[in-house]
Design a protein around this motif. Sequence first.
Motif, PDB file in Angstrom:
ATOM      1  N   ALA A  69       0.822  -1.213   0.000  1.00 49.62           N
ATOM      2  CA  ALA A  69       0.000   0.000   0.000  1.00 49.62           C
ATOM      3  C   ALA A  69       0.856   1.263   0.000  1.00 49.62           C
ATOM      4  CB  ALA A  69      -0.935  -0.011   1.209  1.00 49.62           C
ATOM      5  N   MET A  70       1.965   1.230   0.733  1.00 48.95           N
ATOM      6  CA  MET A  70       2.859   2.380   0.744  1.00 48.95           C
ATOM      7  C   MET A  70       3.426   2.639  -0.644  1.00 48.95           C
ATOM      8  SD  MET A  70       6.565   2.859   2.597  1.00 48.95           S
ATOM      9  CE  MET A  70       7.280   1.772   1.374  1.00 48.95           C
ATOM     10  N   GLY A  71       3.905   1.586  -1.296  1.00 48.74           N
ATOM     11  CA  GLY A  71       4.469   1.746  -2.631  1.00 48.74           C
ATOM     12  C   GLY A  71       3.449   2.280  -3.622  1.00 48.74           C
ATOM     13  N   ALA A  72       2.220   1.746  -3.556  1.00 57.03           N
ATOM     14  CA  ALA A  72       1.167   2.220  -4.450  1.00 57.03           C
ATOM     15  C   ALA A  72       0.862   3.690  -4.185  1.00 57.03           C
ATOM     16  CB  ALA A  72      -0.080   1.366  -4.266  1.00 57.03           C
ATOM     17  N   ALA A  73       0.866   4.072  -2.913  1.00 56.07           N
ATOM     18  CA  ALA A  73       0.585   5.460  -2.561  1.00 56.07           C
ATOM     19  C   ALA A  73       1.666   6.403  -3.075  1.00 56.07           C
ATOM     20  CB  ALA A  73       0.453   5.595  -1.043  1.00 56.07           C
ATOM     21  N   LEU A  74       2.924   6.012  -2.954  1.00 57.07           N
ATOM     22  CA  LEU A  74       4.010   6.857  -3.458  1.00 57.07           C
ATOM     23  C   LEU A  74       3.892   7.059  -4.962  1.00 57.07           C
ATOM     24  CD1 LEU A  74       7.043   5.497  -1.398  1.00 57.07           C
ATOM     25  CD2 LEU A  74       5.925   7.720  -1.144  1.00 57.07           C
ATOM     26  N   ARG A  75       3.495   6.004  -5.667  1.00 56.97           N
ATOM     27  CA  ARG A  75       3.307   6.147  -7.117  1.00 56.97           C
ATOM     28  C   ARG A  75       2.110   7.036  -7.430  1.00 56.97           C
ATOM     29  NH1 ARG A  75       5.157   0.963  -6.410  1.00 56.97           N
ATOM     30  NH2 ARG A  75       3.075   0.036  -6.283  1.00 56.97           N
ATOM     31  N   GLN A  76       1.042   6.867  -6.672  1.00 52.30           N
ATOM     32  CA  GLN A  76      -0.139   7.712  -6.875  1.00 52.30           C
ATOM     33  C   GLN A  76       0.179   9.171  -6.574  1.00 52.30           C
ATOM     34  OE1 GLN A  76      -3.616   6.289  -4.797  1.00 52.30           O
ATOM     35  NE2 GLN A  76      -4.826   8.118  -5.245  1.00 52.30           N
ATOM     36  N   LEU A  77       1.014   9.390  -5.583  1.00 52.04           N
ATOM     37  CA  LEU A  77       1.402  10.755  -5.209  1.00 52.04           C
ATOM     38  C   LEU A  77       2.445  11.344  -6.168  1.00 52.04           C
ATOM     39  CD1 LEU A  77       1.701  10.234  -1.346  1.00 52.04           C
ATOM     40  CD2 LEU A  77       0.032  11.702  -2.508  1.00 52.04           C
ATOM     41  N   ARG A  78       2.967  10.519  -7.060  1.00 53.28           N
ATOM     42  CA  ARG A  78       3.987  10.956  -8.025  1.00 53.28           C
ATOM     43  C   ARG A  78       5.252  11.449  -7.314  1.00 53.28           C
ATOM     44  NH1 ARG A  78       0.137  14.232 -12.412  1.00 53.28           N
ATOM     45  NH2 ARG A  78      -1.350  12.525 -12.706  1.00 53.28           N
ATOM     46  N   VAL A  79       5.633  10.693  -6.296  1.00 54.04           N
ATOM     47  CA  VAL A  79       6.863  10.992  -5.563  1.00 54.04           C
ATOM     48  C   VAL A  79       8.017  10.305  -6.288  1.00 54.04           C
ATOM     49  CG1 VAL A  79       8.130  10.638  -3.402  1.00 54.04           C
ATOM     50  CG2 VAL A  79       5.704  11.276  -3.347  1.00 54.04           C
ATOM     51  N   PRO A  80       8.962  11.062  -6.845  1.00 53.33           N
ATOM     52  CA  PRO A  80      10.060  10.451  -7.602  1.00 53.33           C
ATOM     53  C   PRO A  80      11.086   9.800  -6.677  1.00 53.33           C
ATOM     54  CG  PRO A  80      10.364  12.824  -7.496  1.00 53.33           C
ATOM     55  CD  PRO A  80       9.040  12.539  -6.843  1.00 53.33           C
ATOM     56  N   ILE A  81      11.391   8.539  -6.949  1.00 45.78           N
ATOM     57  CA  ILE A  81      12.347   7.788  -6.142  1.00 45.78           C
ATOM     58  C   ILE A  81      13.628   7.592  -6.943  1.00 45.78           C
ATOM     59  CG2 ILE A  81      12.790   5.674  -4.861  1.00 45.78           C
ATOM     60  CD1 ILE A  81      10.501   7.412  -3.759  1.00 45.78           C
ATOM     61  N   GLY A  82      14.736   7.975  -6.361  1.00 45.97           N
ATOM     62  CA  GLY A  82      16.035   7.783  -6.986  1.00 45.97           C
ATOM     63  C   GLY A  82      16.725   6.585  -6.378  1.00 45.97           C
ATOM     64  N   GLN A  83      17.747   6.826  -5.585  1.00 47.99           N
ATOM     65  CA  GLN A  83      18.510   5.737  -4.974  1.00 47.99           C
ATOM     66  C   GLN A  83      17.714   5.092  -3.838  1.00 47.99           C
ATOM     67  OE1 GLN A  83      22.239   6.792  -2.977  1.00 47.99           O
ATOM     68  NE2 GLN A  83      23.211   5.038  -3.968  1.00 47.99           N
TER      69      GLN A  83
END
Length: 220
Positions: A87-101
């Motif tokens: 659920a956390m991962g899905a939320a970060l994608r929905q929020l359009r939070v860019p993940i780098g390293q």
Amino acid sequence: MRNVTSSAAAARHRLNVLLPLLAVLGTAHAQSLSGQDLVAALQGGGYVILMRHASSPRTPPDAAHAQPDNVQVERQLDDEGRSTARAMGAALRQLRVPIGQVLSSPTYRALETIRLAQLGTPKIDPQLGDSGQSMQGDSSGTRGTWLREKVAQKPPARANTIIVTHFPNINEAFAGNAAGLGDGEALIFHPDGHAPAAFVARVKIQEWPQLATAYSHQRE
């Protein structure tokens, strides 16, 4: 000569004691972020999300109940941990939070958190693990110092860094902010390339979907 040597040693000892304290105090006056202000900040990148792995029983499973890829039969996530990580991962994608390293402890439960959240391919660092000490504290302060320095590193432009580790590691580095840190809970920092990084928020793993829901409603 002996007095000079003793004085130098005493000075080094005082410095070693003061540095962790200064690191904690340095985060105390940072501007806090929450709600949509936090979302907007993360969308722009430049933050470090330092999190404890998702929910995991305190003892490893027996071989019959270990995940197929848990070949060392280490501690692994329970049903809640797996659900909240996804659920956390899905939320970060929905929020359009860019993940780098993405940096991870070598333990199975930390890597499982990252895999289920679909955060990307992690870089494994032994310093984020337990050093073979079964989650015991590091009285030397070396592990906490290392983690503070890692959190102080600026992420690449328009990206955020995620670090998945364990409570003792986080507490040794950021005792002033980590009290009572739950499974999957994150401390969020805004580094400028110099220690200590500015502490801006604390987010429970269950709160990421709530932020995503509020964000979606705001966009409607």
